[in-house]
Design a protein around this motif. Structure first.
Motif, PDB file in Angstrom:
ATOM      1  N   PHE A  53       1.589  38.811  13.107  1.00  0.00           N
ATOM      2  CA  PHE A  53       1.750  37.542  12.406  1.00  0.00           C
ATOM      3  C   PHE A  53       0.392  36.871  12.251  1.00  0.00           C
ATOM      4  O   PHE A  53      -0.428  36.889  13.176  1.00  0.00           O
ATOM      5  N   TYR A  54       0.173  36.259  11.085  1.00  0.00           N
ATOM      6  CA  TYR A  54      -1.040  35.502  10.790  1.00  0.00           C
ATOM      7  C   TYR A  54      -0.638  34.140  10.222  1.00  0.00           C
ATOM      8  O   TYR A  54       0.367  34.041   9.504  1.00  0.00           O
ATOM      9  N   ARG A  55      -1.406  33.108  10.535  1.00  0.00           N
ATOM     10  CA  ARG A  55      -1.175  31.804   9.907  1.00  0.00           C
ATOM     11  C   ARG A  55      -1.395  31.952   8.408  1.00  0.00           C
ATOM     12  O   ARG A  55      -2.433  32.473   7.976  1.00  0.00           O
ATOM     13  N   ALA A  56      -0.450  31.499   7.614  1.00  0.00           N
ATOM     14  CA  ALA A  56      -0.469  31.802   6.181  1.00  0.00           C
ATOM     15  C   ALA A  56      -1.660  31.190   5.453  1.00  0.00           C
ATOM     16  O   ALA A  56      -2.146  31.763   4.477  1.00  0.00           O
ATOM     17  N   ASP A  57      -2.146  30.036   5.926  1.00  0.00           N
ATOM     18  CA  ASP A  57      -3.260  29.384   5.225  1.00  0.00           C
ATOM     19  C   ASP A  57      -4.598  29.581   5.931  1.00  0.00           C
ATOM     20  O   ASP A  57      -5.612  29.023   5.503  1.00  0.00           O
ATOM     21  N   ASP A  58      -4.607  30.375   6.996  1.00  0.00           N
ATOM     22  CA  ASP A  58      -5.849  30.661   7.713  1.00  0.00           C
ATOM     23  C   ASP A  58      -5.645  31.913   8.556  1.00  0.00           C
ATOM     24  O   ASP A  58      -5.198  31.846   9.690  1.00  0.00           O
ATOM     25  N   PHE A  59      -5.980  33.075   7.984  1.00  0.00           N
ATOM     26  CA  PHE A  59      -5.699  34.345   8.655  1.00  0.00           C
ATOM     27  C   PHE A  59      -6.508  34.553   9.933  1.00  0.00           C
ATOM     28  O   PHE A  59      -6.216  35.456  10.714  1.00  0.00           O
ATOM     29  N   SER A  60      -7.530  33.701  10.162  1.00  0.00           N
ATOM     30  CA  SER A  60      -8.286  33.832  11.407  1.00  0.00           C
ATOM     31  C   SER A  60      -7.445  33.419  12.610  1.00  0.00           C
ATOM     32  O   SER A  60      -7.754  33.783  13.746  1.00  0.00           O
ATOM     33  N   GLU A  61      -6.376  32.662  12.366  1.00  0.00           N
ATOM     34  CA  GLU A  61      -5.416  32.358  13.419  1.00  0.00           C
ATOM     35  C   GLU A  61      -4.296  33.376  13.317  1.00  0.00           C
ATOM     36  O   GLU A  61      -3.639  33.498  12.288  1.00  0.00           O
ATOM     37  N   ARG A  62      -4.092  34.129  14.388  1.00  0.00           N
ATOM     38  CA  ARG A  62      -3.140  35.229  14.346  1.00  0.00           C
ATOM     39  C   ARG A  62      -2.488  35.442  15.701  1.00  0.00           C
ATOM     40  O   ARG A  62      -2.894  34.840  16.700  1.00  0.00           O
ATOM     41  N   TYR A  63      -1.485  36.313  15.721  1.00  0.00           N
ATOM     42  CA  TYR A  63      -0.724  36.581  16.940  1.00  0.00           C
ATOM     43  C   TYR A  63      -1.639  36.965  18.097  1.00  0.00           C
ATOM     44  O   TYR A  63      -2.581  37.736  17.948  1.00  0.00           O
ATOM     45  N   SER A  64      -1.311  36.423  19.271  1.00  0.00           N
ATOM     46  CA  SER A  64      -2.039  36.761  20.500  1.00  0.00           C
ATOM     47  C   SER A  64      -1.038  37.237  21.536  1.00  0.00           C
ATOM     48  O   SER A  64      -0.217  36.444  22.029  1.00  0.00           O
ATOM     49  N   ASN A  65      -1.108  38.520  21.878  1.00  0.00           N
ATOM     50  CA  ASN A  65      -0.186  39.021  22.902  1.00  0.00           C
ATOM     51  C   ASN A  65      -0.507  38.421  24.273  1.00  0.00           C
ATOM     52  O   ASN A  65       0.387  38.134  25.072  1.00  0.00           O
ATOM     53  N   GLN A  66      -1.805  38.188  24.555  1.00  0.00           N
ATOM     54  CA  GLN A  66      -2.170  37.618  25.851  1.00  0.00           C
ATOM     55  C   GLN A  66      -1.592  36.217  26.018  1.00  0.00           C
ATOM     56  O   GLN A  66      -1.005  35.884  27.062  1.00  0.00           O
ATOM     57  N   ASP A  67      -1.767  35.378  24.991  1.00  0.00           N
ATOM     58  CA  ASP A  67      -1.267  34.008  25.084  1.00  0.00           C
ATOM     59  C   ASP A  67       0.251  33.980  25.118  1.00  0.00           C
ATOM     60  O   ASP A  67       0.852  33.132  25.787  1.00  0.00           O
ATOM     61  N   THR A  68       0.887  34.895  24.390  1.00  0.00           N
ATOM     62  CA  THR A  68       2.346  34.944  24.378  1.00  0.00           C
ATOM     63  C   THR A  68       2.892  35.327  25.743  1.00  0.00           C
ATOM     64  O   THR A  68       3.822  34.692  26.257  1.00  0.00           O
ATOM     65  N   MET A  69       2.324  36.352  26.360  1.00  0.00           N
ATOM     66  CA  MET A  69       2.792  36.747  27.689  1.00  0.00           C
ATOM     67  C   MET A  69       2.491  35.669  28.723  1.00  0.00           C
ATOM     68  O   MET A  69       3.307  35.388  29.598  1.00  0.00           O
ATOM     69  N   ARG A  70       1.317  35.064  28.632  1.00  0.00           N
ATOM     70  CA  ARG A  70       0.954  34.022  29.592  1.00  0.00           C
ATOM     71  C   ARG A  70       1.861  32.801  29.443  1.00  0.00           C
ATOM     72  O   ARG A  70       2.289  32.201  30.442  1.00  0.00           O
ATOM     73  N   MET A  71       2.179  32.448  28.200  1.00  0.00           N
ATOM     74  CA  MET A  71       3.005  31.266  27.947  1.00  0.00           C
ATOM     75  C   MET A  71       4.384  31.398  28.577  1.00  0.00           C
ATOM     76  O   MET A  71       4.903  30.453  29.179  1.00  0.00           O
ATOM     77  N   GLN A  72       4.977  32.590  28.470  1.00  0.00           N
ATOM     78  CA  GLN A  72       6.339  32.758  28.981  1.00  0.00           C
ATOM     79  C   GLN A  72       6.380  33.361  30.376  1.00  0.00           C
ATOM     80  O   GLN A  72       7.438  33.417  31.011  1.00  0.00           O
ATOM     81  N   GLY A  73       5.240  33.864  30.880  1.00  0.00           N
ATOM     82  CA  GLY A  73       5.195  34.438  32.205  1.00  0.00           C
ATOM     83  C   GLY A  73       5.980  35.721  32.322  1.00  0.00           C
ATOM     84  O   GLY A  73       6.570  36.012  33.361  1.00  0.00           O
ATOM     85  N   ALA A  74       5.976  36.523  31.248  1.00  0.00           N
ATOM     86  CA  ALA A  74       6.722  37.788  31.235  1.00  0.00           C
ATOM     87  C   ALA A  74       6.016  38.782  30.330  1.00  0.00           C
ATOM     88  O   ALA A  74       5.286  38.404  29.404  1.00  0.00           O
ATOM     89  N   ALA A  75       6.248  40.073  30.595  1.00  0.00           N
ATOM     90  CA  ALA A  75       5.575  41.132  29.852  1.00  0.00           C
ATOM     91  C   ALA A  75       6.296  41.524  28.574  1.00  0.00           C
ATOM     92  O   ALA A  75       5.721  42.207  27.723  1.00  0.00           O
ATOM     93  N   TYR A  76       7.564  41.097  28.441  1.00  0.00           N
ATOM     94  CA  TYR A  76       8.350  41.489  27.278  1.00  0.00           C
ATOM     95  C   TYR A  76       8.681  40.288  26.408  1.00  0.00           C
ATOM     96  O   TYR A  76       8.675  39.144  26.861  1.00  0.00           O
ATOM     97  N   ILE A  77       8.997  40.585  25.150  1.00  0.00           N
ATOM     98  CA  ILE A  77       9.418  39.574  24.186  1.00  0.00           C
ATOM     99  C   ILE A  77      10.938  39.488  24.224  1.00  0.00           C
ATOM    100  O   ILE A  77      11.627  40.515  24.218  1.00  0.00           O
ATOM    101  N   GLY A  78      11.500  38.279  24.261  1.00  0.00           N
ATOM    102  CA  GLY A  78      12.945  38.130  24.298  1.00  0.00           C
ATOM    103  C   GLY A  78      13.381  36.785  23.745  1.00  0.00           C
ATOM    104  O   GLY A  78      12.561  35.996  23.251  1.00  0.00           O
ATOM    105  N   VAL A  79      14.683  36.507  23.814  1.00  0.00           N
ATOM    106  CA  VAL A  79      15.216  35.245  23.314  1.00  0.00           C
ATOM    107  C   VAL A  79      14.517  34.074  24.009  1.00  0.00           C
ATOM    108  O   VAL A  79      14.369  34.056  25.227  1.00  0.00           O
TER     109      VAL A  79
END
Length: 216
Positions: A53-79
């Motif tokens: 995923f990329y921010r539609a109006d600024d592609f320099s902002e994009r998905y970060s797996n590190q921040d996503t895992m850190r934010m939820q405190g888990a290694a997998y993506i879920g509900v």
């Protein structure tokens, strides 16, 4: 029902604003507007769907797996997972998941990694990194803009000692995830062409992507 599996209320497929068929081994990209819901469907089961995923109006902002895992405190993506950007902004929220296992650690296959893992005779085979390069180039980006991705429906158990490996997928035909866009995003998909490990059941198959407008 498992805490990791939550299906959405029945949606009318006829009311979808967009409905895309993505052939086996093929890439796709499209804009998902804030408030819209995107469904990524594993139509035939056991098919890894590499996604960025990329921010539609600024592609320099994009998905970060590190921040996503850190934010939820888990290694997998879920509900409930907040899909985070490299600017620590929420890009999407996963609102439904009929499968229960989605990886964001193992990355995308490439011709180079195929050669290392499976032998020089596999280097000519198509790979997700090629798909990503082809698709992001349509939006003015290059391979430098490809970052670690989400692998929807890919089963990558992590052992207590930290070892991980790709094993048979657990997704059934018609399994899906749904994500609510929290900002306008560009979604880039590689319908994984890998045939040398079990992420696709050694038989890549087509998938479907639907997008619904938000409620007024």
């Amino acid at each position: 029902m498992s805490d990791f599996i939550q299906t959405s209320p029945a949606r009318s497929l006829h009311n979808a604003a967009q409905d895309h068929f993505i052939a086996a081994e093929a890439p796709w990209s499209g804009i998902v507007r804030k408030g819209q819901t995107i469904r990524i469907e594993d139509s035939f089961g056991q098919q890894a769907i590499d996604t960025l995923f990329y921010r539609a109006d600024d592609f320099s902002e994009r998905y970060s797996n590190q921040d996503t895992m850190r934010m939820q405190g888990a290694a997998y993506i879920g509900v409930g997972t907040k899909i985070m950007s490299n600017e620590s902004n929420v890009m999407l929220t996963m609102t439904a998941d009929s499968c229960g296992r989605h990886d964001t650690s193992a990355g995308a296959c490439s011709c180079e990694s195929n050669t290392v893992r499976f032998g020089h005779g596999t280097k000519y085979l198509h790979a997700c990194r090629d798909n990503f390069v082809l698709e992001v180039s349509k939006h003015g980006m290059s391979k430098r803009d490809i970052v670690p991705n989400i692998n929807f429906f890919m089963n990558v158990p992590i052992k207590p000692n930290g070892e991980m490996t790709i094993v048979d997928g657990i997704s059934a035909p018609g399994d899906y995830v749904e994500l609510l866009a929290e900002m306008d995003v560009l979604c880039v998909i590689s319908n994984c062409p890998q045939i040398n490990n079990p992420c696709n059941g050694f038989d890549p198959t087509p998938i479907r992507v639907l997008i619904w407008d938000g409620e007024d």
